[in-house]
Scaffold this motif. Sequence first.
Motif, short mmCIF file in Angstrom:
data_model
loop_
_atom_site.label_atom_id
_atom_site.label_comp_id
_atom_site.label_asym_id
_atom_site.label_seq_id
_atom_site.Cartn_x
_atom_site.Cartn_y
_atom_site.Cartn_z
N PHE A 83 14.10 -22.84 38.96
CA PHE A 83 13.82 -21.48 39.44
C PHE A 83 14.40 -20.46 38.48
O PHE A 83 15.35 -20.72 37.76
CB PHE A 83 14.40 -21.25 40.84
N GLU A 84 13.80 -19.29 38.47
CA GLU A 84 14.26 -18.23 37.59
C GLU A 84 14.87 -17.11 38.41
O GLU A 84 14.39 -16.77 39.48
CB GLU A 84 13.09 -17.68 36.76
N ARG A 85 15.95 -16.55 37.90
CA ARG A 85 16.59 -15.46 38.61
C ARG A 85 16.71 -14.23 37.72
O ARG A 85 17.00 -13.15 38.21
CB ARG A 85 17.98 -15.89 39.08
N GLN A 86 16.48 -14.39 36.40
CA GLN A 86 16.69 -13.28 35.50
C GLN A 86 15.75 -12.11 35.81
O GLN A 86 16.13 -10.96 35.74
CB GLN A 86 16.45 -13.71 34.05
N ARG A 87 14.48 -12.43 36.12
CA ARG A 87 13.48 -11.39 36.34
C ARG A 87 13.67 -10.71 37.68
O ARG A 87 13.06 -9.70 37.95
CB ARG A 87 12.08 -12.00 36.29
N ASN A 88 14.51 -11.27 38.54
CA ASN A 88 14.63 -10.77 39.91
C ASN A 88 16.10 -10.58 40.26
O ASN A 88 16.79 -11.55 40.55
CB ASN A 88 13.98 -11.75 40.88
N PRO A 89 16.61 -9.36 40.20
CA PRO A 89 18.03 -9.12 40.44
C PRO A 89 18.38 -9.26 41.92
O PRO A 89 18.58 -8.28 42.63
CB PRO A 89 18.22 -7.67 39.95
N THR A 90 18.47 -10.49 42.41
CA THR A 90 18.76 -10.75 43.80
C THR A 90 19.35 -12.15 43.89
O THR A 90 19.33 -12.90 42.91
CB THR A 90 17.49 -10.65 44.66
N PHE A 91 19.88 -12.50 45.05
CA PHE A 91 20.43 -13.85 45.21
C PHE A 91 19.38 -14.82 45.73
O PHE A 91 19.70 -15.94 46.11
CB PHE A 91 21.66 -13.83 46.12
N CYS A 92 18.12 -14.41 45.76
CA CYS A 92 17.04 -15.29 46.20
C CYS A 92 16.61 -16.21 45.06
O CYS A 92 16.86 -15.94 43.89
CB CYS A 92 15.83 -14.47 46.67
N SER A 93 15.96 -17.31 45.43
CA SER A 93 15.41 -18.25 44.45
C SER A 93 13.90 -18.09 44.41
O SER A 93 13.27 -17.87 45.43
CB SER A 93 15.77 -19.69 44.84
N PHE A 94 13.34 -18.24 43.23
CA PHE A 94 11.92 -18.01 43.05
C PHE A 94 11.27 -19.19 42.33
O PHE A 94 11.87 -19.79 41.45
CB PHE A 94 11.68 -16.74 42.20
N ARG A 95 10.07 -19.49 42.75
CA ARG A 95 9.31 -20.53 42.06
C ARG A 95 9.03 -20.09 40.62
O ARG A 95 8.68 -18.95 40.37
CB ARG A 95 7.98 -20.78 42.78
N ARG A 96 9.21 -21.03 39.68
CA ARG A 96 8.99 -20.70 38.28
C ARG A 96 7.51 -20.42 38.04
O ARG A 96 6.64 -21.08 38.59
CB ARG A 96 9.45 -21.85 37.39
N LEU A 97 7.24 -19.43 37.18
CA LEU A 97 5.87 -19.04 36.86
C LEU A 97 5.52 -19.45 35.44
O LEU A 97 6.38 -19.50 34.56
CB LEU A 97 5.70 -17.52 36.98
N SER A 98 4.25 -19.72 35.21
CA SER A 98 3.75 -19.89 33.86
C SER A 98 3.70 -18.52 33.20
O SER A 98 3.75 -17.48 33.88
CB SER A 98 2.35 -20.51 33.89
N PRO A 99 3.61 -18.46 31.87
CA PRO A 99 3.52 -17.15 31.21
C PRO A 99 2.35 -16.32 31.73
O PRO A 99 2.46 -15.09 31.87
CB PRO A 99 3.34 -17.51 29.73
#
Length: 588
Positions: A83-99
Amino acid sequence: MADQTARHAAPPGGTPGGDGGMPSECVKVESNIDKLKRRIVMNSRPLKRIFLFLTVVFVMFLMHAMDLLKVQDKVHPVIFPHFERQRNPTFCSFRRLSPEEAAEEDLILKSIAWPETPPLRPPRTIDDSSDPAHSSFVILPRAGGGQWLVGDRLEVVVNMSDFHGRPKKYGGDVLFARLHNRALDAGVAGEVLDHLDGTYSVVFPLPWEGSAQVEVTLVHPSEAVAVLRRLNREQPDRISFMGLFRSGSLIETPLCSVCLRPTRRPLCDFTDVRTGEPWFCYKPRNLSCDARIKHARGKFTEALRAREEKLFQRGVNLKVFIQASGPPEVTVLSRKTGRSTAKSGRVVSGASGFYHQGVWRSLGETPVRHFNTTSAVAQCLRNKVVHMYGDSTIRQWFEHLINVLPDLREFDLHNTLYSGPRLALDPVNGIMVTYRCHGPPIRFTVPTSELRYIANELDGVAGGANTVVVFGIWAHLETFPVQIYIRRLMSIRGAVVRLLARAPDTVVVVRNANPKNLTLFDSQTNSDWYSARNNKALAAIFKGLNVHLVDAWEMTLAHKLPHLLHPEPPIIHNMMNVILTSVCSRMR
């Protein structure tokens, strides 16, 4: 089989097995030390041998420590893998996206961006926010003059003011607009344009002959939107979820979410291995991750700051009508004597349809057929398999069909009615209808064995000319950052594309959100602002696909009945007409 797997997370400091004795490597190290010490004393060898000895011991110790770390890595997996967190300044987890998905998400976020509002900080107070009682709207004259005709566009200007009566200088208010005629049981939604200076334009089509009265509603002042935006950014866990873990008589119910606040407590990782959709629970203190048997909603935590509740007052600034500064209605004439006014309403407008005599009519190219009898519905669905996935607003359609078709009998699968799975069969007409709720986050109590993601379910559908797939997902994701919703829809879209590639004749129907009755609590958890923003994202994600949209938003907004989370039967009946039109558009 459930779509998620649990990866164990043991408490910090644990060691893998063993009886508590000294590891064999340490015994060997100790033995070597004693021998080398004796040799040094007896032979008085040069100091360089001592240095060599210490180097060997250090290397052996380092290798032993690395072995322990490898074992501990297996016991304590990385807390947020994939999961990526850099693009989203929050403590949530996000599914990784393709470019490509990341670029698309950025475009969607820009397209649904809402105007920023100056914060209500001292010396500003609630009296500086939008006040519907001091605001007004006016109907502009017809372009070119003359009388209003069916097919014209009616334009209205809304002027917002604060509680002092001063005109607002910035936008961001949430406004609803409706044109209606109660005698004709007619209504249509207006398209609102924010000029970002405290004024708004509303455009209506004029699809029927007769009186047409304008209704403008302040849903939220812009200052309330700033609060709602902050809640999803800083308090996405204001509705909590729990996992029920059980082994024998031992039960634990730790918190679960995609937005778990960082602690030193290890996590159970229930990320879906196929879609990559994240879901975590704090690890039970005395049970393993494999002991989870149920998912449930937890409690609601009030997250408003002092005096912010004043921005959500029913009868004051929460879904309150704005009065007209002139006549609130116009009279519309037919363009051609003897022409059916209901059918002549083909205008260039953002509206998808309108009501006339209580019946929903499309403003697009495909007219909506009316299935007013049991036989008409049965004929349309004969030899069809209908799969429904989503929240309770989709379950409402499943139950509607059971009520409409007397031969459609539901089988008791001994599951909860809220979550399903549910199955109904009509052996006379060869109809099968299923329902299953979507995967977490969901505010139902669901056995973990029945937690399924829509994308995975669609991948298991063979499809074909006699298959109908219906889905809708929105209400349970509105307290989270919008990126979580966007990425869930992208995942579902991928499954839809695969389904239509292997079975192009499959009918796919998607439902968007509808406006609701709002209280202070509802505003914080399922605000119409959240729904409107998410609907724009849904439209962008499924644009260009062979997917039929049931515009539940406009069909509820345009109707005379009150806004409810679960729309009343007359609205549901019209929604079903839209679905059946999509299913049976080729039938004569």
